[in-house]
Scaffold this active site. Structure first.
Site, PDB file in Angstrom:
ATOM      1  N   LYS A 148      11.428  -1.133  -7.517  1.00 17.40           N
ATOM      2  CA  LYS A 148      10.626  -0.550  -6.431  1.00 17.40           C
ATOM      3  C   LYS A 148      11.552   0.298  -5.579  1.00 17.40           C
ATOM      4  O   LYS A 148      12.742   0.004  -5.471  1.00 17.40           O
ATOM      5  CB  LYS A 148      10.017  -1.662  -5.559  1.00 17.40           C
ATOM      6  CG  LYS A 148       8.789  -1.225  -4.794  1.00 17.40           C
ATOM      7  CD  LYS A 148       7.543  -1.419  -5.622  1.00 17.40           C
ATOM      8  CE  LYS A 148       6.315  -0.867  -4.962  1.00 17.40           C
ATOM      9  NZ  LYS A 148       5.098  -1.283  -5.675  1.00 17.40           N
ATOM     10  N   ASP A 182       3.022   4.634  -4.696  1.00 17.60           N
ATOM     11  CA  ASP A 182       2.643   3.425  -3.968  1.00 17.60           C
ATOM     12  C   ASP A 182       2.115   3.954  -2.629  1.00 17.60           C
ATOM     13  O   ASP A 182       1.742   5.131  -2.539  1.00 17.60           O
ATOM     14  CB  ASP A 182       3.850   2.482  -3.797  1.00 17.60           C
ATOM     15  CG  ASP A 182       3.447   1.060  -3.402  1.00 17.60           C
ATOM     16  OD1 ASP A 182       3.024   0.299  -4.270  1.00 17.60           O
ATOM     17  OD2 ASP A 182       3.530   0.717  -2.204  1.00 17.60           O
ATOM     18  N   GLY A 191      -8.393  -0.724   3.723  1.00 20.35           N
ATOM     19  CA  GLY A 191      -7.617   0.412   3.253  1.00 20.35           C
ATOM     20  C   GLY A 191      -8.518   1.602   2.977  1.00 20.35           C
ATOM     21  O   GLY A 191      -9.753   1.495   3.019  1.00 20.35           O
ATOM     22  N   VAL A 212      -6.051   3.044  -4.015  1.00 21.51           N
ATOM     23  CA  VAL A 212      -6.406   1.729  -4.530  1.00 21.51           C
ATOM     24  C   VAL A 212      -7.800   1.343  -4.034  1.00 21.51           C
ATOM     25  O   VAL A 212      -8.674   0.936  -4.805  1.00 21.51           O
ATOM     26  CB  VAL A 212      -5.342   0.695  -4.089  1.00 21.51           C
ATOM     27  CG1 VAL A 212      -5.767  -0.708  -4.411  1.00 21.51           C
ATOM     28  CG2 VAL A 212      -4.005   1.024  -4.735  1.00 21.51           C
TER      29      VAL A 212
HETATM   30  N1  GLU Z   1       2.858   0.818  -6.995  1.00 25.70           N
HETATM   31  C1  GLU Z   1       2.022   0.291  -8.027  1.00 25.70           C
HETATM   32  C2  GLU Z   1       2.176  -1.214  -8.080  1.00 25.70           C
HETATM   33  O1  GLU Z   1       2.392  -1.834  -7.062  1.00 25.70           O
HETATM   34  C3  GLU Z   1       2.174   0.995  -9.354  1.00 25.70           C
HETATM   35  C4  GLU Z   1       3.543   1.038  -9.929  1.00 25.70           C
HETATM   36  C5  GLU Z   1       3.670   1.888 -11.180  1.00 25.70           C
HETATM   37  O2  GLU Z   1       2.702   2.446 -11.639  1.00 25.70           O
HETATM   38  O3  GLU Z   1       4.805   1.958 -11.667  1.00 25.70           O
HETATM   39  O4  GLU Z   1       2.049  -1.847  -9.088  1.00 25.70           O
END
Ligand code: GLU
Length: 445
Positions: free
Chosen positions: A125, A165, A236, A240
């Site tokens: 991340k 994200d 939100g 998402v």
């Molecule tokens: N940020 C998203 C998650 O929390 C997607 C991460 C991605 O697609 O690599 O899973």
């Protein structure tokens, strides 16, 4: 033999001032400690100690110029948490609340989540404390370029594959990947969430929300229930929430709330229409407030400075950010007759809140299982890039559906308690932990 208390004392001492990381680790340790104590091979290989220590953390300075010509300085990070199962994989978050502790909790969760997808992806991340709110398009562009100038040294399609994200959507991915391509002079799948015109996968933007609803469908089906006619609260207003609201509406439910940082809106007629979301997406892209103008335009109720968990609904879908649903919210939801809670944000519920749901036998899905559809389609995007092909909408959707059903089945297998209630938290933690742990044992140290 491990003891939860001493283990957590150690984690807190070694990682001071990282409460979100402590929380994420503790939630997993509670579920898996018996499994570890029953399997001496895990202790011999120090799997617990190794799994909570990131492989490495990269921190860098991001220098960029705002529209007034002033130099701005932010901090950028990439936490390469664990690459046991495949290249580091996980999103980038641009949000003022981002700290190293936030990204460590997210990277740890991501490692386990990615293992649930059954696709070959490790966990990572990254992100920055950069706040995109109110920034112009050119400021976003300059920030993304500066961020990638540093990050490009550490990523690649077989090494580490970032994605979006919070605060990083299609536009930001385009700017980031554009800079990656410029610097490295290669067009490889080093990022996912790309536009379909330049290597992205169909369904990726809506995958997290769609996947969560496929997971919800499986949970309901197990109780001979359907989404038809259910009232749903969503928090939100990002990608998402959008995907979740659209799919819930397609499946016959009515989504009556969405929320932003300044409050929530209540729309009795449902927020999940393409017209309403097109309007919100437009506002979102111009970095404006979404929630209050929405209420005005579509004649909905705007409730300032509150969260939607006070509304009586059948299903609650936290889709905003970690710890957005606390114990008091959980009590309100249960008192108002909530039937299912599906965490779509990462660690959207505080530990006391999810404990309350489980104690009251409300089926509760943790984010690492329910929101895995986003990264799963990222995995499918990597496959398409590697094969130099692109799959149709139906092909990707079908694969996503299957993956979510498989995750659900594995949670039921590992999480069913003596009274028949499925503890999805336990199920998801044990399944994902075992998969990573076994591979770590096989790979040696
Ligand atoms: N940020 C998203 C998650 O929390 C997607 C991460 C991605 O697609 O690599 O899973």
């Amino acid at each position: 033999m491990y003891n939860l208390e001493t283990l957590m004392e150690d984690v807190e001492r070694k990682n001071p001032a990282q409460p979100e990381f402590h929380q994420a680790v503790k939630e997993v340790m509670r579920s898996v400690i018996d499994v570890v104590n029953e399997n001496p091979v895990y202790e011999k290989h120090k799997i617990l100690e190794r799994m909570i220590e990131p492989d490495r953390i990269i921190s860098f300075r991001v220098e960029w110029e705002d529209d007034a010509g002033n130099l701005q300085v932010n901090r950028g990070y990439r936490v390469q948490f664990n690459n046991t199962l495949g290249p580091y994989k996980g999103g980038l978050r641009f949000h003022s609340s981002v700290t190293i502790g936030t990204l460590k909790f997210l990277g740890f969760e991501q490692t386990l989540k990615n293992s649930l997808t059954t696709l070959p992806m490790g966990g990572g991340k990254g992100g920055s404390d950069f706040n995109p709110r109110g920034k112009s398009d050119t400021e976003i562009l300059r920030f993304c370029r500066a961020f990638m100038t540093e990050l490009s040294k550490y990523i690649g399609p077989t090494v580490d594959v970032p994605a979006g994200d919070i605060g990083v959507g299609a536009r930001e991915i385009g700017y980031l990947y554009g800079q990656y391509k410029r610097i490295r002079n290669e067009h490889t799948g080093a990022m996912t969430g790309k536009g379909v015109g330049y290597g992205g996968s169909l369904i990726r933007p809506e995958a997290t929300g769609f996947g969560a609803l496929y997971f919800a469908q499986a949970m309901l089906q197990r109780k001979s229930d359907t989404l038809e006619g259910k009232r749903v609260a969503v928090s939100g207003f990002g990608n998402v929430a959008w995907g979740a609201a659209m799919k819930a509406s397609q499946l016959g439910a009515t989504v009556v709330t969405i929320s932003g940082p300044d409050g929530y809106i209540y729309d009795e007629e449902g927020v999940g229409t393409p017209e309403k979301w097109a309007y919100m997406n437009l506002l979102r892209l111009s970095n404006n407030d979404v929630v209050a103008p929405y209420a005005q335009k579509f004649g909905a109720v705007f409730v300032p400075n509150k969260k939607p968990w006070e509304v009586a609904v059948d299903i609650a879908l936290p889709c905003a950010i970690q710890n957005e649903l606390g114990l008091e919210d959980a009590k309100m939801l249960v008192a108002n007759g909530v039937e299912y809670v599906i965490e779509v944000s990462n660690m959207g519920c505080r530990t006391e809140a999810l404990d309350y749901f489980i104690e009251h036998r409300i089926p509760f899905a943790p984010g690492k299982a329910a929101n895995a559809g986003g990264v799963a389609v990222s995995g499918l995007e990597m496959s398409q890039n590697a094969m130099h092909i692109s799959w149709s909408t139906d092909e990707v959707d079908e694969k996503l559906h299957q993956i979510m059903e498989k995750i659900h089945a594995s949670c039921v297998k590992e999480g069913t308690l003596d009274d028949g209630y499925v503890d999805y938290v336990k199920g998801a933690n044990i399944t994902s932990f075992k998969k990573v742990a076994d591979a770590m044992v096989q790979l040696g140290y």
